[in-house]
Design a protein around this motif. Structure first.
Motif, PDB file in Angstrom:
ATOM      1  N   VAL A  22     -16.842  13.589  12.888  1.00 16.97           N
ATOM      2  CA  VAL A  22     -16.737  12.229  12.368  1.00 16.97           C
ATOM      3  C   VAL A  22     -16.666  12.260  10.843  1.00 16.97           C
ATOM      4  N   ARG A  23     -17.529  13.070  10.228  1.00 19.70           N
ATOM      5  CA  ARG A  23     -17.508  13.189   8.766  1.00 19.70           C
ATOM      6  C   ARG A  23     -16.175  13.768   8.293  1.00 19.70           C
ATOM      7  N   ARG A  80      -9.413  10.756   6.080  1.00 18.46           N
ATOM      8  CA  ARG A  80      -8.808   9.439   5.896  1.00 18.46           C
ATOM      9  C   ARG A  80      -8.929   8.977   4.439  1.00 18.46           C
ATOM     10  N   HIS A  81     -10.083   9.218   3.838  1.00 22.62           N
ATOM     11  CA  HIS A  81     -10.274   8.838   2.434  1.00 22.62           C
ATOM     12  C   HIS A  81      -9.305   9.609   1.532  1.00 22.62           C
ATOM     13  N   ARG A  96      -7.117  10.015  13.165  1.00 20.44           N
ATOM     14  CA  ARG A  96      -7.860   8.757  13.211  1.00 20.44           C
ATOM     15  C   ARG A  96      -9.244   9.017  13.794  1.00 20.44           C
ATOM     16  N   LEU A  97     -10.111   8.052  13.625  1.00 21.52           N
ATOM     17  CA  LEU A  97     -11.512   8.248  14.015  1.00 21.52           C
ATOM     18  C   LEU A  97     -11.665   8.544  15.502  1.00 21.52           C
ATOM     19  N   GLU A 126     -13.451  11.039   8.608  1.00 28.58           N
ATOM     20  CA  GLU A 126     -13.644  10.011   7.574  1.00 28.58           C
ATOM     21  C   GLU A 126     -13.227  10.534   6.207  1.00 28.58           C
ATOM     22  N   ARG A 127     -13.588  11.774   5.926  1.00 23.83           N
ATOM     23  CA  ARG A 127     -13.202  12.377   4.642  1.00 23.83           C
ATOM     24  C   ARG A 127     -11.683  12.536   4.563  1.00 23.83           C
TER      25      ARG A 127
END
Length: 199
Positions: free
Chosen positions: A55-56, A62-63, A22-23, A59-60
């Protein structure tokens, strides 16, 4: 559906929690991945690790999980292993494990993992791997999991071998690290072989 599998996956071992990334994990990932020792034997981690890269990365990840292309998990110590202090998140982060590069037509994927330097030599990967392997074969319906490690990182090879991965090949000078071409070992585990050890 496969896209929903990651959000429902949660496992516990004697010392660890295994959960979707998670973030809020980005700070721990950034700090650990920035250590040269981590990047040294990881094919996919650059050094220096760019500011904001974690962070990137999260996020990647999670996508990719939302679209069923890859599933990334954080390994963290249970509260009773950290003492429950105010620095619990920083002290509980152990590392990252992922099932990625999934090919649903052929039911294959790649397994990867890394552990923060502070967690080296404590058997955390050996403890977490069986649960993630089970997730891959049972929830994702994979037939084959492959994994790669540099020849000069035999510790990863021993962990994989302990969990049933068989060496299938040696990829000579497959990657370049610190200006040197490195040989890489390919290992794999088939569902039918895994089931023999779990039945």
């Amino acid at each position: 559906a496969i896209e929903q599998a990651q959000t429902s996956f949660f496992a516990e071992t004697s010392r660890l929690l295994i959960r979707p990334i998670r973030l809020t994990d980005a700070a721990c990932v950034q700090r650990s991945a920035s250590q040269r020792e981590i990047a040294d034997t990881m094919i996919s981690i650059p050094h220096p690790y760019p500011d904001g890269e974690a962070v990137r990365y999260v996020e990647r990840a999670r996508h990719l999980s939302e679209t069923g292309q890859a599933f990334t998990f954080v390994l963290e110590l249970k509260d009773d292993q950290t003492g429950g202090n105010d620095l619990a998140q920083a002290t509980s982060f152990v590392g990252v494990m992922a099932i990625r590069d999934m090919d649903l037509e052929h039911h294959v994927a790649e397994l990867s993992f890394w552990v923060a330097k502070e967690g080296w030599g404590k058997g955390y990967v050996s403890e977490a791997l069986p649960a993630v392997i089970r997730f891959g074969f049972e929830q994702l319906d994979l037939n084959r999991l492959s994994a790669y490690h540099m020849v000069r990182n035999p510790a990863s090879g021993r962990v994989l071998e302990k969990c049933g991965f068989v060496q299938e090949g040696l990829l000579r000078q497959r990657v370049q690290k610190w200006g040197q071409f490195e040989d890489v070992v390919l290992r794999a585990l088939l569902k039918e072989d895994w089931k023999k050890t779990t039945d």
